[in-house]
Design an enzyme around this catalytic site. Structure first.
Site, mmCIF file in Angstrom:
data_model
loop_
_atom_site.group_PDB
_atom_site.id
_atom_site.type_symbol
_atom_site.label_atom_id
_atom_site.label_comp_id
_atom_site.label_asym_id
_atom_site.label_seq_id
_atom_site.Cartn_x
_atom_site.Cartn_y
_atom_site.Cartn_z
ATOM 1 N N THR A 193 1.287 -1.059 -0.340
ATOM 2 C CA THR A 193 0.461 0.163 -0.013
ATOM 3 C C THR A 193 0.711 1.805 -0.111
ATOM 4 O OG1 THR A 193 -1.927 -0.846 1.115
ATOM 5 C CG2 THR A 193 -1.593 1.325 0.990
ATOM 6 N N HIS A 250 3.490 -13.761 -14.052
ATOM 7 C CA HIS A 250 4.337 -12.777 -14.802
ATOM 8 C C HIS A 250 5.314 -12.820 -15.743
ATOM 9 C CE1 HIS A 250 3.915 -9.656 -11.446
ATOM 10 N NE2 HIS A 250 4.920 -10.468 -11.106
#
Length: 508
Positions: free
Chosen positions: A25, A248
């Site tokens: 965050t 990914h």
């Protein structure tokens, strides 16, 4: 310069971040949201509600983010007025996301932020440990917070294996429609990842060459020059394959190998991605033994070895490096190997796709680089650290004779006249706000990917003697990964043969 794009909304927009006091965050999400706010790309009326077990009041949380956000935004964006204005939109609720009864407090807080009624234009972001991925949606459903206009973003890894991914998909489909579920992979938010599609499908030069007739092999590399830092507990349960490869790297393979969609929209684009996953050549016994190289970094030059990191089993066999040879069984790519690798504690941080074209069918010139013939053409698409595209081709050296030297044509976004390449998380969060799921992973793609990689995990589980090679921290990984490519006459773009002290490599 401020962007003139302004969103209008009939009702207030609220973004709820579970795990609001965590590392993701403060490092990624808040800087991304601030970037959108600064550029006037958020809805006019919005609130960001942080949720977590750490106890903060609204004012305390704002002070915490104010201190942290300045560490992670660019110097040119350090505008006190804008930062203070952004911070004023932050709120905080201290609850345990694992406890269903506490979601009543979340429901009440959303009503407070929405004014007369609880807003249904809500985006939930799960910046939490994966153990909560299957818990939070069910609690949201119990308290009827899964409204028709709500959306949910979930970080990778989505599942631990095929079975767990299927269970998660079943949970999410019981709470939200697929259009509301955004499985995020921040690599797809990078401009160069998207520009690969434009490069292929907006230009008539390369696409006719983009096949097995002209391409020799493809590399996909995503490595870091850091260790696991403070994530020992997580990394022990994940490893490089779950952390990087299954999501990914295989996404980058799909972007490189996919067919052009008939129409460029979320459904058609993601249909082509799934087709690539379903075309991956199943791994046989030879592949599992010879075409997959696992590594784990060892202590070197004052850097800790993986087994010395906090939270790591001193006898751990978790891989911090993996290299694989993949095949794609379809008309375009049959016979073209795709080599992928990822690793911690590498010499540098770099993510790139390298397309190696075949040599000219008849060599008539000599190379000025000491090789018998000029080197084959090479196309490099860099995602980081400096996003851009490099094309390598042969040119005649000045003077007598016809000696050929490989030269470089280099484009990077930082040379595009001041146009910013943008933040990957900002791009993806904005897409989610707009309801554009193009760059997010669909449920069938998640399961198709796990279906391919599950045999690798099972092989490692059932074969305790499967090799795990040590490599000194700060080097390019086990030399066995180079040997794996030699059978094709290939080598990594940053070859291991240039390393010294190769006697330090050993099997653990």
């Amino acid at each position: 310069m401020m962007n003139n794009r302004i969103y209008t909304a009939d009702k207030p927009f609220v973004m709820v971040i579970f795990g609001a006091s965590g590392d993701l965050t403060k490092r990624k999400l808040m800087p991304a949201l601030y970037s959108l706010f600064k550029d006037n790309r958020l809805p006019k009326e919005f609130s960001i509600l942080g949720v977590g077990r750490t106890v903060y009041s609204d004012s305390q949380y704002r002070s915490y983010i104010l201190d942290e956000i300045k560490k992670f935004i660019k110097e040119e964006d350090q505008n006190e007025t804008w930062i203070d204005a952004f911070i004023s939109h932050l709120y905080y609720l201290s609850i345990d996301p694992a406890i269903e009864s506490e979601y009543g407090l979340l429901s009440c807080r959303l009503e407070e932020l929405g004014g007369e009624e609880r807003p249904d234009n809500v985006l939930f972001y799960l910046a939490t440990p994966p153990s909560l991925y299957g818990v939070i949606p069910l609690h949201l459903k119990k308290w009827k917070l899964n409204t028709k206009n709500s959306r949910i973003i979930v970080e990778k890894p989505f599942g631990y294996d095929l079975e767990s991914a299927q269970k998660l998909n079943k949970i999410y489909s019981s709470v939200f429609e697929e259009r509301q579920i955004y499985r995020i992979d921040h690599f797809l938010g990078k401009e160069t990842a998207q520009n690969l599609l434009a490069f292929r499908f907006a230009n008539g030069i390369f696409e006719p060459l983009w096949n097995r007739k002209y391409i020799d092999y493809v590399e996909v590399t995503a490595v870091e020059n850091l260790g696991i830092e403070s994530r020992g507990g997580f990394y022990e349960t994940a490893g490089a394959l779950r952390d990087m490869v299954q999501n990914h790297l295989i996404q980058l393979v799909a972007l490189t190998a996919m067919e052009p969609p008939a129409v460029f929209n979320a459904d058609n684009f993601r249909n082509e991605v799934v087709k690539v996953y379903e075309s991956l050549t199943p791994l046989n016994e030879v592949d599992l033994n010879e075409h997959i190289v696992r590594g784990q970094y060892t202590a070197s030059n004052s850097k800790k070895g993986y087994r010395e990191e906090k939270g790591v089993n001193p006898e751990s066999r978790t891989e911090t490096y993996i290299a694989m040879k993949l095949g794609i069984s379809n008309w375009r790519w049959s016979g073209v190997p795709f080599y992928i690798r990822t690793g911690k504690q590498m010499p540098t941080k770099v993510t790139e796709i390298v397309v190696h074209f075949k040599e000219t069918p008849h060599q008539v010139f000599h190379s000025a680089d000491g090789n018998e013939h000029p080197m084959a053409n090479k196309l490099i698409l860099r995602l980081q650290p400096n996003e851009g595209i490099v094309l390598k081709f042969g040119m005649k050296m000045p003077g007598p004779g016809f000696e050929i030297k490989q030269v470089t044509m280099d484009f990077s976004y930082d040379k595009l006249g001041g146009v910013p390449s943008g933040d990957a998380y900002a791009r993806l969060i904005e897409d989610c706000i707009l309801g554009d799921a193009t760059l997010f992973t669909r449920s069938d793609a998640v399961e198709a990917s796990w279906k391919f990689f599950d045999p690798v995990l099972n092989y490692w589980t059932n074969n305790a003697d499967a090799p795990l090679y040590g490599y000194p921290a700060g080097t390019w990984g086990p030399l066995e990964s180079e040997a794996m490519m030699h059978e094709h006459g290939a080598e990594w773009t940053n070859p291991c043969k240039n390393l010294t002290n190769t006697d330090q490599y050993c099997e653990l």
